[in-house]
Every structure is written in structure tokens, then in C-alpha cells.
Design an enzyme around this catalytic site. Structure first.
Site, PDB file in Angstrom:
ATOM      1  N   CYS A 136       0.829  -1.212   0.000  1.00 29.16           N
ATOM      2  CA  CYS A 136       0.000   0.000   0.000  1.00 29.16           C
ATOM      3  C   CYS A 136       0.859   1.256   0.000  1.00 29.16           C
ATOM      4  CB  CYS A 136      -0.948  -0.016   1.193  1.00 29.16           C
ATOM      5  SG  CYS A 136      -2.074  -1.433   1.141  1.00 29.16           S
ATOM      6  N   THR A 137       1.980   1.197   0.705  1.00 31.83           N
ATOM      7  CA  THR A 137       2.904   2.337   0.711  1.00 31.83           C
ATOM      8  C   THR A 137       3.532   2.510  -0.671  1.00 31.83           C
ATOM      9  OG1 THR A 137       3.342   2.052   3.060  1.00 31.83           O
ATOM     10  CG2 THR A 137       4.989   3.273   1.782  1.00 31.83           C
TER      11      THR A 137
END
Length: 156
Positions: A54-55
Site C-alpha cells: 500500500c505504501t
């Protein structure tokens, strides 16, 4: 997975985007229907703030955000995380777009991206008419930003 009714079993390109209102990371409420018609809207669902995939996805969108602005696109990330969690994620990685809290999983259910513990990684592009113009049900965080730029360019 659980709780998905047949009415929202699977969205298709060309259908109206389901309307929703959600708490945003800046403290505002985002109501989809009130922003339609101005620009294409990217709704990217992701599992969890500050996790590796997600980062990577969020930072790739951040690093290419000038291209999204040039394409007049509005970008929203959506997960089950709280507004407070979103604010920390934005601060840590200097994200230039709003994150929406889907704490009750209602938006993910509308869009068919609900999972038991986390939202499924999926992306929808909503055109200026409020219809779904593009769906990616299996997003690759490494190539997502470029893929979105290509889609948005074709919508111009």
C-alpha cells in the site's frame, strides 16, 4: 466477500458509479455525486495504511501526481482505516491526495472490493458523466500509477 448482496455483485464499465459519502483525511466529508462532472475521479481501494504494498502504491501515485493534476484527475484512496490512521499515513509519506475512511466497509461493499479484514486492492475510474470508465480488479502497486495515467489520457 461476506455481506455482498446480489445488487452489487459486480460493477461494469458504463454503469453509474455508486454514490457514497465518506470521511476524508482532511476532516471533510466527500460526497461522490457532488464532485462528479468536474473531472475524472480515481477511486483506488487498498488494504491498509503503512503496509509495504500500500505504501509502494501510494508513493508511486504521489511521485507522479503532477501528471494526474495535468490530466485534471481527482484521486482518492479508500481503505477501512480510520481518518486518524490516514492522517498519519499522509504525513509520513507526504501524500498529496485525500484518503477516505470506509470504516464500516459500506463503500467497498458497493464497489465489490470488500474483504473480511481489508478492502481488496482494486481501482475504478469514474468519468465526468458519473459512469465507471475503467476497472482494475487486480492492481499491481508497482505499475498502477502509469496504468492510471494511460487510462486518464485516453479519457481526455
Amino acid at each position: 466477500m461476506f455481506g455482498m448482496g446480489s445488487a452489487h455483485a459486480e460493477l461494469k464499465v458504463g454503469q453509474p458509479a455508486p454514490d457514497f459519502t465518506a470521511a476524508a483525511s482532511d476532516g471533510s466529508q466527500v460526497h461522490l455525486k457532488s464532485i462528479e462532472g468536474k473531472s475524472p475521479i480515481v477511486l483506488y481501494f487498498y488494504p491498509k495504511d503503512d503496509t509495504p504494498g500500500c505504501t509502494k502504491e501510494a508513493c508511486s501515485l504521489r511521485d507522479n501526481f503532477a501528471a494526474f493534476r495535468h490530466l485534471n484527475a481527482t484521486v482518492f484512496g479508500i481503505s477501512y482505516d480510520t481518518v486518524e490512521s490516514h492522517q498519519k499515513f499522509i504525513e509520513k509519506y507526504h501524500l498529496p491526495f485525500l484518503l477516505l475512511s470506509d470504516h464500516d466497509h459500506a463503500i467497498a461493499k458497493l464497489y465489490g472490493s470488500s474483504g473480511v479484514l481489508f478492502a481488496k486492492r482494486m481501482t475504478f475510474v469514474v468519468d465526468k458523466s458519473g459512469n465507471i470508465a475503467w476497472i482494475n480488479p487486480a492492481v499491481n502497486p508497482a505499475t498502477h500509477s502509469q496504468e492510471l495515467q494511460d487510462v486518464l489520457t485516453k479519457l481526455q
